[in-house]
Design an enzyme around this catalytic site. Structure first.
Site, PDB file in Angstrom:
ATOM      1  N   LYS A   9      37.671  27.734  33.817  1.00  0.00           N
ATOM      2  CA  LYS A   9      38.937  27.786  33.083  1.00  0.00           C
ATOM      3  C   LYS A   9      39.344  26.382  32.604  1.00  0.00           C
ATOM      4  O   LYS A   9      38.755  25.380  33.040  1.00  0.00           O
ATOM      5  CB  LYS A   9      40.007  28.396  33.985  1.00  0.00           C
ATOM      6  CG  LYS A   9      39.712  29.862  34.351  1.00  0.00           C
ATOM      7  CD  LYS A   9      40.890  30.458  35.115  1.00  0.00           C
ATOM      8  CE  LYS A   9      40.635  31.912  35.465  1.00  0.00           C
ATOM      9  NZ  LYS A   9      41.812  32.524  36.121  1.00  0.00           N
ATOM     10  N   TYR A  49      42.188  39.923  29.160  1.00  0.00           N
ATOM     11  CA  TYR A  49      43.105  40.155  30.273  1.00  0.00           C
ATOM     12  C   TYR A  49      43.980  41.407  30.062  1.00  0.00           C
ATOM     13  O   TYR A  49      45.039  41.517  30.669  1.00  0.00           O
ATOM     14  CB  TYR A  49      43.991  38.927  30.478  1.00  0.00           C
ATOM     15  CG  TYR A  49      43.301  37.789  31.211  1.00  0.00           C
ATOM     16  CD1 TYR A  49      42.650  38.013  32.426  1.00  0.00           C
ATOM     17  CD2 TYR A  49      43.320  36.484  30.707  1.00  0.00           C
ATOM     18  CE1 TYR A  49      42.026  36.970  33.109  1.00  0.00           C
ATOM     19  CE2 TYR A  49      42.704  35.440  31.385  1.00  0.00           C
ATOM     20  CZ  TYR A  49      42.062  35.695  32.587  1.00  0.00           C
ATOM     21  OH  TYR A  49      41.453  34.672  33.268  1.00  0.00           O
ATOM     22  N   ASN A 112      43.234  28.603  38.717  1.00  0.00           N
ATOM     23  CA  ASN A 112      42.312  28.784  39.843  1.00  0.00           C
ATOM     24  C   ASN A 112      40.854  28.521  39.470  1.00  0.00           C
ATOM     25  O   ASN A 112      39.930  29.119  40.015  1.00  0.00           O
ATOM     26  CB  ASN A 112      42.515  30.166  40.474  1.00  0.00           C
ATOM     27  CG  ASN A 112      42.250  31.301  39.503  1.00  0.00           C
ATOM     28  OD1 ASN A 112      41.979  31.074  38.331  1.00  0.00           O
ATOM     29  ND2 ASN A 112      42.306  32.528  40.002  1.00  0.00           N
ATOM     30  N   HIS A 115      36.870  32.105  36.496  1.00  0.00           N
ATOM     31  CA  HIS A 115      37.005  33.561  36.411  1.00  0.00           C
ATOM     32  C   HIS A 115      35.621  34.175  36.586  1.00  0.00           C
ATOM     33  O   HIS A 115      34.639  33.614  36.107  1.00  0.00           O
ATOM     34  CB  HIS A 115      37.564  33.979  35.036  1.00  0.00           C
ATOM     35  CG  HIS A 115      37.425  35.446  34.788  1.00  0.00           C
ATOM     36  ND1 HIS A 115      38.342  36.362  35.231  1.00  0.00           N
ATOM     37  CD2 HIS A 115      36.421  36.159  34.200  1.00  0.00           C
ATOM     38  CE1 HIS A 115      37.933  37.580  34.908  1.00  0.00           C
ATOM     39  NE2 HIS A 115      36.777  37.484  34.269  1.00  0.00           N
ATOM     40  N   GLU A 126      33.016  42.108  29.495  1.00  0.00           N
ATOM     41  CA  GLU A 126      33.351  40.692  29.275  1.00  0.00           C
ATOM     42  C   GLU A 126      32.191  39.938  28.621  1.00  0.00           C
ATOM     43  O   GLU A 126      32.411  39.080  27.765  1.00  0.00           O
ATOM     44  CB  GLU A 126      33.768  40.059  30.609  1.00  0.00           C
ATOM     45  CG  GLU A 126      35.082  40.649  31.107  1.00  0.00           C
ATOM     46  CD  GLU A 126      35.485  40.236  32.522  1.00  0.00           C
ATOM     47  OE1 GLU A 126      34.748  39.470  33.171  1.00  0.00           O
ATOM     48  OE2 GLU A 126      36.562  40.695  32.963  1.00  0.00           O
TER      49      GLU A 126
HETATM   50  P1  CMP Z   1      41.295  35.833  37.041  1.00  0.00           P
HETATM   51  O1  CMP Z   1      40.199  36.142  37.995  1.00  0.00           O
HETATM   52  O2  CMP Z   1      40.949  35.060  35.831  1.00  0.00           O
HETATM   53  O3  CMP Z   1      42.001  37.199  36.593  1.00  0.00           O
HETATM   54  C1  CMP Z   1      43.364  37.355  36.392  1.00  0.00           C
HETATM   55  C2  CMP Z   1      44.112  36.080  36.641  1.00  0.00           C
HETATM   56  O4  CMP Z   1      45.511  36.218  36.755  1.00  0.00           O
HETATM   57  C3  CMP Z   1      43.699  35.497  37.960  1.00  0.00           C
HETATM   58  O5  CMP Z   1      42.413  34.992  37.852  1.00  0.00           O
HETATM   59  C4  CMP Z   1      44.782  34.468  38.206  1.00  0.00           C
HETATM   60  O6  CMP Z   1      44.487  33.200  37.662  1.00  0.00           O
HETATM   61  C5  CMP Z   1      45.957  35.072  37.443  1.00  0.00           C
HETATM   62  N1  CMP Z   1      47.036  35.458  38.350  1.00  0.00           N
HETATM   63  C6  CMP Z   1      46.987  36.378  39.329  1.00  0.00           C
HETATM   64  N2  CMP Z   1      48.194  36.459  39.933  1.00  0.00           N
HETATM   65  C7  CMP Z   1      49.014  35.549  39.317  1.00  0.00           C
HETATM   66  C8  CMP Z   1      50.365  35.173  39.478  1.00  0.00           C
HETATM   67  N3  CMP Z   1      51.116  35.733  40.419  1.00  0.00           N
HETATM   68  N4  CMP Z   1      50.854  34.225  38.675  1.00  0.00           N
HETATM   69  C9  CMP Z   1      50.079  33.676  37.709  1.00  0.00           C
HETATM   70  N5  CMP Z   1      48.784  33.997  37.497  1.00  0.00           N
HETATM   71  C10 CMP Z   1      48.257  34.930  38.296  1.00  0.00           C
END
Ligand code: CMP
Length: 143
Positions: A9, A49, A112, A115, A126
């Protein structure tokens, strides 16, 4: 052979973690079949998403993933979908075990680092959203 979609990311790219992340999957024994540094459009982010559309953080999620380049990858190997998820660690880096990518490098759930597809159906979806078939390479590892 199974394939998955993984994406460093914008926070991971900014923090120079591409090499470290690629290295972990290479050393594990998986095969990189496609990769590119790219900017995700708003439209692609909203499609990718789509399952989170009703969540309160959807807008933040789309803004973040389109905020700078991501490193999009397709990896191949036995059980690569679930093993990559284990190597990534829990979605919330605060809960991710040390030794996992998010456990070692992440702090916030919105940023985080990486993905990864969560099932064979999402992997297929995807991969086709982010890559054209011609961008994926079929080759055999000699070692
Ligand atoms: P990802 O695996 O990319 O898929 C969905 C994303 O939503 C997840 O990683 C997180 O980065 C994001 N996400 C999940 N919960 C929250 C939250 N409470 N606030 C902001 N982002 C979130």
């Amino acid at each position: 052979m199974e394939r998955t979609y993984l994406m460093v990311k914008p926070d991971g790219v900014q923090r120079n973690l591409i090499g470290e992340i690629v290295s972990r999957f290479e050393k594990k024994g998986f095969t990189l079949v496609g990769a590119k540094l790219m900017i995700v459009s708003k439209e692609l982010a909203e499609t990718h998403y789509g399952e989170h559309k009703e969540r309160p953080f959807f807008g933040e999620l789309v803004n973040f993933i389109t905020s700078g380049p991501v490193f999009a990858m397709v990896w191949e190997g036995e059980n690569v979908i679930s093993t990559a998820r284990t190597m990534m660690g829990s979605t919330n880096p605060a809960e991710a075990a040390p030794g996992t990518i998010r456990g070692d490098y992440g702090v916030q759930v919105s940023m985080n680092v990486i993905h990864g597809s969560d099932s064979p159906a999402s992997a297929e979806r995807e991969i086709s959203l982010f890559f054209h078939e011609q961008e994926l390479n079929n080759y055999k590892k000699e070692v």
